[in-house]
Each structure stands twice: as structure tokens, then as C-alpha cells.
Design a protein around this motif. Sequence first.
Motif, PDB file in Angstrom:
ATOM      1  N   PRO A 149      24.602  12.050 -64.636  1.00  0.00           N
ATOM      2  CA  PRO A 149      23.169  12.010 -64.961  1.00  0.00           C
ATOM      3  C   PRO A 149      22.803  13.125 -65.934  1.00  0.00           C
ATOM      4  O   PRO A 149      23.452  14.166 -65.984  1.00  0.00           O
ATOM      5  N   ARG A 150      21.758  12.901 -66.674  1.00  0.00           N
ATOM      6  CA  ARG A 150      21.269  13.922 -67.594  1.00  0.00           C
ATOM      7  C   ARG A 150      20.382  14.909 -66.836  1.00  0.00           C
ATOM      8  O   ARG A 150      19.468  14.521 -66.124  1.00  0.00           O
ATOM      9  N   VAL A 151      20.692  16.187 -66.999  1.00  0.00           N
ATOM     10  CA  VAL A 151      19.905  17.235 -66.352  1.00  0.00           C
ATOM     11  C   VAL A 151      19.256  18.072 -67.442  1.00  0.00           C
ATOM     12  O   VAL A 151      19.939  18.717 -68.236  1.00  0.00           O
ATOM     13  N   GLU A 152      17.950  18.055 -67.473  1.00  0.00           N
ATOM     14  CA  GLU A 152      17.211  18.764 -68.525  1.00  0.00           C
ATOM     15  C   GLU A 152      17.262  20.280 -68.302  1.00  0.00           C
ATOM     16  O   GLU A 152      17.292  20.762 -67.164  1.00  0.00           O
ATOM     17  N   ALA A 157      24.991  21.119 -69.435  1.00  0.00           N
ATOM     18  CA  ALA A 157      24.492  19.812 -68.999  1.00  0.00           C
ATOM     19  C   ALA A 157      25.565  19.002 -68.286  1.00  0.00           C
ATOM     20  O   ALA A 157      25.282  18.254 -67.343  1.00  0.00           O
ATOM     21  N   TYR A 158      26.821  19.141 -68.723  1.00  0.00           N
ATOM     22  CA  TYR A 158      27.919  18.371 -68.128  1.00  0.00           C
ATOM     23  C   TYR A 158      28.163  18.799 -66.682  1.00  0.00           C
ATOM     24  O   TYR A 158      28.188  17.975 -65.765  1.00  0.00           O
ATOM     25  N   LEU A 159      28.319  20.108 -66.465  1.00  0.00           N
ATOM     26  CA  LEU A 159      28.574  20.586 -65.113  1.00  0.00           C
ATOM     27  C   LEU A 159      27.370  20.363 -64.207  1.00  0.00           C
ATOM     28  O   LEU A 159      27.519  20.027 -63.030  1.00  0.00           O
ATOM     29  N   ALA A 160      26.200  20.522 -64.747  1.00  0.00           N
ATOM     30  CA  ALA A 160      24.991  20.259 -63.965  1.00  0.00           C
ATOM     31  C   ALA A 160      24.900  18.779 -63.604  1.00  0.00           C
ATOM     32  O   ALA A 160      24.460  18.412 -62.506  1.00  0.00           O
ATOM     33  N   ASN A 163      27.251  18.047 -60.663  1.00  0.00           N
ATOM     34  CA  ASN A 163      26.615  18.512 -59.437  1.00  0.00           C
ATOM     35  C   ASN A 163      25.535  17.531 -58.978  1.00  0.00           C
ATOM     36  O   ASN A 163      25.446  17.197 -57.789  1.00  0.00           O
ATOM     37  N   ALA A 164      24.744  17.049 -59.922  1.00  0.00           N
ATOM     38  CA  ALA A 164      23.669  16.120 -59.587  1.00  0.00           C
ATOM     39  C   ALA A 164      24.225  14.807 -59.041  1.00  0.00           C
ATOM     40  O   ALA A 164      23.687  14.237 -58.081  1.00  0.00           O
ATOM     41  N   LEU A 165      25.326  14.327 -59.636  1.00  0.00           N
ATOM     42  CA  LEU A 165      25.907  13.066 -59.175  1.00  0.00           C
ATOM     43  C   LEU A 165      26.430  13.195 -57.747  1.00  0.00           C
ATOM     44  O   LEU A 165      26.201  12.311 -56.905  1.00  0.00           O
ATOM     45  N   TYR A 166      27.128  14.284 -57.453  1.00  0.00           N
ATOM     46  CA  TYR A 166      27.606  14.489 -56.078  1.00  0.00           C
ATOM     47  C   TYR A 166      26.428  14.546 -55.101  1.00  0.00           C
ATOM     48  O   TYR A 166      26.497  13.996 -53.988  1.00  0.00           O
ATOM     49  N   PHE A 217      29.803  20.545 -52.882  1.00  0.00           N
ATOM     50  CA  PHE A 217      30.055  19.687 -51.734  1.00  0.00           C
ATOM     51  C   PHE A 217      29.140  20.086 -50.580  1.00  0.00           C
ATOM     52  O   PHE A 217      29.138  21.235 -50.140  1.00  0.00           O
ATOM     53  N   ASP A 218      28.390  19.131 -50.092  1.00  0.00           N
ATOM     54  CA  ASP A 218      27.425  19.347 -49.018  1.00  0.00           C
ATOM     55  C   ASP A 218      28.116  19.896 -47.770  1.00  0.00           C
ATOM     56  O   ASP A 218      29.262  19.564 -47.469  1.00  0.00           O
ATOM     57  N   THR A 219      27.400  20.727 -47.027  1.00  0.00           N
ATOM     58  CA  THR A 219      27.977  21.343 -45.829  1.00  0.00           C
ATOM     59  C   THR A 219      28.282  20.336 -44.729  1.00  0.00           C
ATOM     60  O   THR A 219      29.054  20.630 -43.810  1.00  0.00           O
TER      61      THR A 219
END
Length: 409
Positions: A149-152, A157-160, A163-166, A217-219
Motif C-alpha cells: 500500500p502507499r503510505v503518505e 515508502a516501501y518499508l512503510a 509494515n502497513a500490509l502486514y 509482527f503483531d504480538t
Amino acid sequence: MRLLHTSDWHLGQNFFGFSRYYEHQQFLDWLLNTLTTQNIDVLLIAGDIFDTANPPSSAQQQFYQFLCLAKGRIPHLQVVIIAGNHDSPTRLEVPTPFLNAIDMRVVGQVQRQQRGMDLEQLLVPLYHREGEIAAWCLAIPFLRPNDVPRVEDADDAYLAGINALYQQVTALAKSKRAENQALIAMGHCHLMGGEVSSDSERKLVMGGLETLSSHIFDTEIAYVALGHLHFAQAVGAAHIRYSGSPLPMSFSEMHYPHQVVVIDLEGNSLQRITPILIPRTVNLQRLPEKPAPLADVLTLLAQQDWPLVPEEQQTYLQVRVLLDKPEPALRHKIEQVLQDKAVRLVKIETSYPSASTTEASPLSLEDVSQLQPEDVFLRMYQQRYQKSPDNVLLKAFHELLTTNMADES
């Protein structure tokens, strides 16, 4: 429920020109028996199934034959496969209809719909033998920039986006799971703090930051099954793991503890993590352990007695030589000593005496303009070998220089 985590098979790899089909088949045969003896319910393959995006047909047949044999021997087995950075996402997904029919799920890439990304495709229910859902698996392949996803206003932006997709897939899994259903995550990525095999692991991002934090990764995720790093290791927490490659992909990996990981779940909790070492069927050897003069190396090689076995089982040999002058016949001399021995020479590593700690004075532009070809040759030779060239080599250089100048005139 019992799961087995493995990754980075690199089927179809040629090791310095030698096929590794035999080694991979030995591993797959061992894995098939391990799935049976360990009473495994789910096999997780975390990417880099093949060594190249266009693997040979023999490697593809090897892979799909293994899957068929595994399903035939263990009818209840589920398999979840994600693509790695070496795999072709589309090629890996071609047999999806057939694999889905036998409880095997492959995720090569993130699919897009009109309203955005297809998150459902990245979520795989895992079933008890009785047919009820026991866990949910976030099956996320190697992510390219167009997959996230695009993170403004993000610094990267790629690493963000990763993170957003996970986070989005985790939220979907939480919305679907019932009480006592575990969450499992898969990924093919480079986590910050992970030990790298620099000789064989391809960079995932060219330029810029490429490592991810384990905090993506979520707890509530019970176990994270990762691929890409060839060294078996936990990163960030005991339940976030790389299984590592089953074979050494380079000489830097010859001492790695190659393994698969068995995961025991009880309800939504992780009960045990059990590494199982993979037997090595073909050895890698360095002789000598530290570079030595050529005469000593040739003597050492002549003294070796490798067992007589078929070529596909012979040791891969790296020879390390310390040189103090050019040696044009180096390979020929080594091959002569090894010609009747049951070993495969794959690499000759040369090194030279350590450079002097005394730094030469920097040259001015005027000094450089006055340099003659012989001056450059002498300086370079001294820098490489820490001594002056002998008269024979110097004479050959003069003859070459004279001939070259005559041709130009």
C-alpha cells in the motif's frame, strides 16, 4: 497441531558449474520421512523454492514430485508456499488450481482488485485433522514496491508499505479467528539484526535501507516463519525465526547448522519450537584452512585421500593459495595434483602478503605527468606483491611495451 517450517531450497542451483540435483533429492527424501515421523500437519515453505526465476524443468519436476509424494504419504497434510526474491511469482502460481485441490496453497504475489489489494488471498485457514480451523496463516510473499500500500509522508515508502500490509492482513485475521485459533505469519524478507550470508544472499533492495524491524509482527502472532537469510536463527524474539537453507549455498555457509523447525501449537499458544538438523550428503572443504605458499599447498593436496564415490557425491573443494608473484600455471599445477582424486575442484582463492603499513606519499599532478609506463608497472607490482619484479618479468614487460609502441607508430 504440528507445523514444519523450511525455506530457501534453491532447487536447480549449479554450484560453480556442478548440478546439485542429487543433494536436493537427498534433502527432499529426508524431508518426506521427517514429515511422516514427526507427524506433521502443516508444511510451511517460506520462499526461494527455486534458485532462479526460470528454473530447469528437472528442478520443477523435482519440486512437484515431492509435493505429490508428501500428499500421498500424509493425506491430511496441508502445505503453504510463498514466493521468495529468487522465484518467479507468476510461474510459481501457475499450478494453483491443482495445488488447491490437494490442500496446498501457493502465494506468489499480491493480487489487486478494483478497490485495492486482495487481502483474503494472503490469509490461509489451517485445519485440524477433524476438519475444523485451528489457525490462520498470514502467507505474505517477497514484496516488491508495487505489492504494498502507499503510505503518505513516510521516510521510506516501501518499508512503510510492507509494515502497513502486514498490519492490514493481521487485522483481517483477527476479525476472522475464533477463540483458541492461533495466528501464524510467513514472510520472505530481511529483518534488522539478522546474520547475513554475504556470498550467496541477493540484496532485496538496491540502494537505501532494506532491513525491516521485527516489530512489524503483531504480538498476538504465535510464530513467524521467515525465509531469505540462510543462517538458521531467531531475530528479535524466540518465535520469529529463519529456518535457514537446507544446503550450504556458498563456502561461507559450510559450518552453518542447516535445519528445519518443528512448531507445536496448543490452541492459540505456541508450546514448543524444535530444530531438527538436516544431514549433509556432500561435503564442502577448504584446503588449507589458511592460505599457504603454492609448494605447501601442492604437497598437502597430494597427501589427501578422498573416498571413491560417484561424482555427484564427491566433496566440493576450495583451494587457498598465498602468492608472492604472478603464477600463470596456478590452476594447471593444482589440477595435475588432483587429477586422480575423487574430489571436485570448484574454486581457487588467491591472496597476497599484507600491504605495508607505510603509506606512499601522494603524487602531485606534476609527478603524475612525468610517470612513465615502467614507473606505473613497478608501483603496481610493489603494491600487490610487496617486492620488485624479477629480471625475467621486467624483460618481458619491456618487450611488450616496445612491441606496443612499434605497432602504434
